[in-house]
Design a protein around this motif. Structure first.
Motif, PDB file in Angstrom:
ATOM      1  N   ASP A 268     -16.150  -1.882 -38.470  1.00 37.07           N
ATOM      2  CA  ASP A 268     -17.550  -2.353 -38.521  1.00 37.07           C
ATOM      3  C   ASP A 268     -18.187  -3.646 -38.169  1.00 37.07           C
ATOM      4  O   ASP A 268     -19.155  -4.039 -38.125  1.00 37.07           O
ATOM      5  CB  ASP A 268     -18.088  -1.685 -40.055  1.00 37.07           C
TER       6      ASP A 268
ATOM      7  N   VAL B 132     -18.592  -6.545 -35.717  1.00 36.98           N
ATOM      8  CA  VAL B 132     -19.019  -6.602 -34.283  1.00 36.98           C
ATOM      9  C   VAL B 132     -18.878  -8.363 -34.000  1.00 36.98           C
ATOM     10  O   VAL B 132     -19.796  -9.164 -34.716  1.00 36.98           O
ATOM     11  CB  VAL B 132     -20.426  -6.221 -34.058  1.00 36.98           C
ATOM     12  N   LYS B 133     -18.009  -8.773 -33.220  1.00 40.69           N
ATOM     13  CA  LYS B 133     -17.696 -10.047 -33.025  1.00 40.69           C
ATOM     14  C   LYS B 133     -18.353 -10.470 -31.592  1.00 40.69           C
ATOM     15  O   LYS B 133     -17.777  -9.945 -30.541  1.00 40.69           O
ATOM     16  CB  LYS B 133     -16.254 -10.559 -33.111  1.00 40.69           C
TER      17      LYS B 133
ATOM     18  N   LYS C 100     -22.819  -0.697 -27.313  1.00 42.22           N
ATOM     19  CA  LYS C 100     -22.722  -0.477 -28.667  1.00 42.22           C
ATOM     20  C   LYS C 100     -22.945  -1.615 -29.594  1.00 42.22           C
ATOM     21  O   LYS C 100     -23.615  -1.842 -30.645  1.00 42.22           O
ATOM     22  CB  LYS C 100     -21.690   0.519 -29.133  1.00 42.22           C
ATOM     23  N   GLN C 101     -21.974  -2.509 -29.376  1.00 42.67           N
ATOM     24  CA  GLN C 101     -21.931  -3.989 -30.182  1.00 42.67           C
ATOM     25  C   GLN C 101     -23.628  -4.750 -30.061  1.00 42.67           C
ATOM     26  O   GLN C 101     -24.134  -5.056 -31.032  1.00 42.67           O
ATOM     27  CB  GLN C 101     -21.178  -4.933 -29.557  1.00 42.67           C
ATOM     28  N   ASN C 102     -24.067  -4.541 -28.594  1.00 40.29           N
ATOM     29  CA  ASN C 102     -25.254  -5.157 -28.519  1.00 40.29           C
ATOM     30  C   ASN C 102     -26.453  -4.245 -29.503  1.00 40.29           C
ATOM     31  O   ASN C 102     -27.354  -4.973 -29.913  1.00 40.29           O
ATOM     32  CB  ASN C 102     -25.565  -5.354 -27.062  1.00 40.29           C
TER      33      ASN C 102
ATOM     34  N   PRO D 251     -16.395  -8.015 -23.000  1.00 39.40           N
ATOM     35  CA  PRO D 251     -16.576  -6.543 -23.746  1.00 39.40           C
ATOM     36  C   PRO D 251     -16.042  -5.268 -23.021  1.00 39.40           C
ATOM     37  O   PRO D 251     -15.669  -4.319 -23.806  1.00 39.40           O
ATOM     38  CB  PRO D 251     -17.977  -6.452 -23.732  1.00 39.40           C
TER      39      PRO D 251
ATOM     40  N   GLY E  45     -22.043  -8.332 -25.596  1.00 41.57           N
ATOM     41  CA  GLY E  45     -21.092  -7.510 -25.770  1.00 41.57           C
ATOM     42  C   GLY E  45     -21.127  -5.959 -24.989  1.00 41.57           C
ATOM     43  O   GLY E  45     -21.846  -5.789 -24.134  1.00 41.57           O
TER      44      GLY E  45
ATOM     45  N   ARG F  27     -26.056  -2.832 -32.305  1.00 38.11           N
ATOM     46  CA  ARG F  27     -25.868  -3.219 -33.502  1.00 38.11           C
ATOM     47  C   ARG F  27     -26.351  -4.907 -33.827  1.00 38.11           C
ATOM     48  O   ARG F  27     -27.208  -5.044 -34.727  1.00 38.11           O
ATOM     49  CB  ARG F  27     -24.408  -3.344 -34.026  1.00 38.11           C
TER      50      ARG F  27
ATOM     51  N   VAL G  37     -21.656  -9.197 -38.478  1.00 37.51           N
ATOM     52  CA  VAL G  37     -22.048  -9.263 -36.833  1.00 37.51           C
ATOM     53  C   VAL G  37     -21.754 -10.772 -36.631  1.00 37.51           C
ATOM     54  O   VAL G  37     -22.352 -11.668 -37.494  1.00 37.51           O
ATOM     55  CB  VAL G  37     -23.558  -9.104 -36.656  1.00 37.51           C
TER      56      VAL G  37
END
Lengths: 367, 367
Positions: free
Chosen positions: B32, B34-35, B350-352, B42, B347, B354, B329
């Motif tokens: 969960d 997100v770095k 999906k990362q973006n 990415p 990212g 979030r 995050v």
């Protein structure tokens, strides 16, 4: 452009020749090259580490945890010191660099034996320091103390067991040297090959916890030798907190790779691999001693994973090393260390067979 | 013990927080987190590189070919320069360290923009040098030339595109700066993110061959960003032979790992991966621009794989970064750079998603 003056006098480290170079230069097949020049672990990479690398390969794009939390915790458990007393380097080599840069200047002297690890001198010279050497290649307490008193060096290097000679100095004697030295002089105890010495004779075993009470002493260790991770570049320094905090100012971020970090963590879980490495080594080392006796070669009793053969005047170490090289056998000539000698990594049974076969022929050709 | 005086004033680099730390500190599941803090690719690790690492994992106990022959040949082919003009570093970072140690002293000054890569300052301070900054965070030709004339720095750093701001300076303008500078001042052109700028606008494309004719200029590149190898620590410097030979005196042996070497060689065979990375990035970057406009955030037009949002006084970048961190995050707060701003790696989709979801909530909470 002209660089800083101290650079004028610097030579680069002479690395053991890579297999690739011998293949290129002499047209020998990679599989026929026997490299016994860099003290790599003949047992190979730990299979558990190989698995960890394979599992982690997908993360090569991600930087490592720069706090090295898990690795430091594991080293802390192994050595019974706090993780705060540990600094991680790209090989213990890099910790040597931090030390040199933290403490040396053009006004400093450093003290080491006549023949020892070349990087002490190289890093010290990068800072413009003056190199002082004891008369013997062995670490002799009296010589160290006398030379310390005469020269007042900023750093004293104790490499035990010693590279490239293979001899060791006992824990008792190391403590004698340390106790004779003022707290403003740093003592570096470099235990890169300590696992081999400890296994051979308990009295040569030196652990970080023996030294951490001294404010001016740092112990260095590595994953490159007994742990079989030479190519991954992971080492460490262990010392009191002030010293670690000070040299940490020179540690660049992410100074070991993501896969190096997980390799070292995995390697620490498997002390059996180290024990096995040493056991195999012991048996093969005996063969090198027998070979020396049979062929009337002098050798230095080895507390490491290599052995040093010293030649009489009728044999030239450079000529022998070059002859072997042309036949695909790479050993380390010690001429640049001022010795008519060669350092040979004790390899696998098969590698050693080949070494003996070629060396006996070349010794006979040379006479 | 007391270290060299220059260390008194040194702070360590503030690395992007690792996922492991967020997991430990905030009890968030690894999956969960997100770095978006360290500008990692990415797209992940190149599958061909993953395969090469898997195939090479068994050789982790062997030191790399310290001449880096094959890698230098590949870079030579890519950039149309001789392999002798190339030095390999553990990230371009390490080449910065060599440069700093080769040329700086307590009498030196170095010149850079107001906001730029933190390691320039850190490495310069390690040598006791004085830091001079131009008034703007952008690389403005007039500011550089005026400041150069006033201060006569030993090194001028041009980071293009610039980290952590994301803007770039054109090739023409870089050459204007270089041509205004005396040959005894080194100009470092750091192209760590150059692949992104080159793809966006040809006029920002700077290649080593544009610079190699100058005796006092070095170009830096890296495998950490567009090539997706941040965790493997491989970068390079390209310059004229004298300069390369000089800084090579400070290169320690085996300064990249065996697996890093083969990863970089493999990565260079697959320019399609880089193109794809940039293509995916472009589309996602647009979303960050739209998000900024929709939420009335200022941003700096990005020539890199990250974007910098600048906040008005009613929003505090530290508070926002911390709020996001607690929710798993990770972005980079630029408060320590003197900016009320955050740097966000662009990212995966999906990362973006979030990031946008959490950021919009925290912006609204903060007001």
């Amino acid at each position: 452009m002209r660089g800083n003056k101290v650079l004028d006098d610097i030579k680069n480290y002479e690395a053991g020749l890579p297999i690739e170079l011998v293949v290129r230069e002499f047209g020998i097949d990679t599989k026929d090259v026997v490299k016994l020049a860099s003290n790599e672990n003949p047992k190979g990479t730990n299979p558990n580490v190989v698995k960890a690398i394979i599992d982690g390969a997908n993360n090569a794009h991600l930087y490592p945890d720069d706090s090295f939390y898990e690795l430091k915790e594991a080293l802390s458990d192994k050595y019974l010191v706090s993780s705060k007393n540990i600094i991680i380097g790209a090989g213990s080599d890099q910790v040597l660099e931090f030390i040199s840069r933290a403490f040396l200047s053009e006004d400093s002297k450093v003290l080491m034996t006549k023949v020892t690890f070349a990087m002490y001198e190289i890093y010290a010279k990068q800072m413009g320091a003056t190199i002082i050497r004891t008369p013997s290649y062995e670490h002799k307490v009296d010589e160290f103390i006398a030379s310390y008193k005469k020269h007042n060096p900023k750093i004293v290097y104790i490499c035990t067991p010693n590279n490239p000679t293979g001899d060791a100095i006992s824990r008792v004697d190391v403590l004698k040297i340390i106790n004779a030295i003022d707290k403003e002089t740093l003592v570096v105890v470099d235990g890169a090959y300590m696992e081999y010495a400890s296994a051979k004779d308990e009295k040569y075993k030196i652990e970080p916890k023996d030294l951490i009470g001294f404010s001016n002493v740092i112990y260095l260790g590595t994953f490159s030798k007994a742990y079989g991770l030479g190519g991954m570049r992971v080492g460490y320094g262990i010392a009191n907190l002030d010293l670690i905090n000070l040299i940490s100012k020179l540690r660049p971020p992410f100074n070991i790779t993501t896969l190096s970090l997980l390799s070292a963590i995995e390697a620490l879980k498997d002390e059996e691999f180290v024990k096995d490495s040493i056991e195999i080594h012991k048996n093969q080392l005996k063969r090198y001693e027998i070979f020396a006796k049979e062929n009337k070669l002098k050798y230095i009793d080895s507390y490491t994973n290599f052995i040093t053969y010293i030649f009489d005047d009728n044999i030239d170490s450079t000529q022998i090393s070059n002859s072997l090289l042309k036949r695909g056998v790479i050993i380390r000539n010690l001429a640049s260390y001022g010795m008519n000698a060669v350092r040979i990594t004790v390899g696998t049974e098969k590698q050693n067979n080949r070494l003996f076969e070629v060396l006996i022929e070349e010794l006979s050709n040379a006479k």
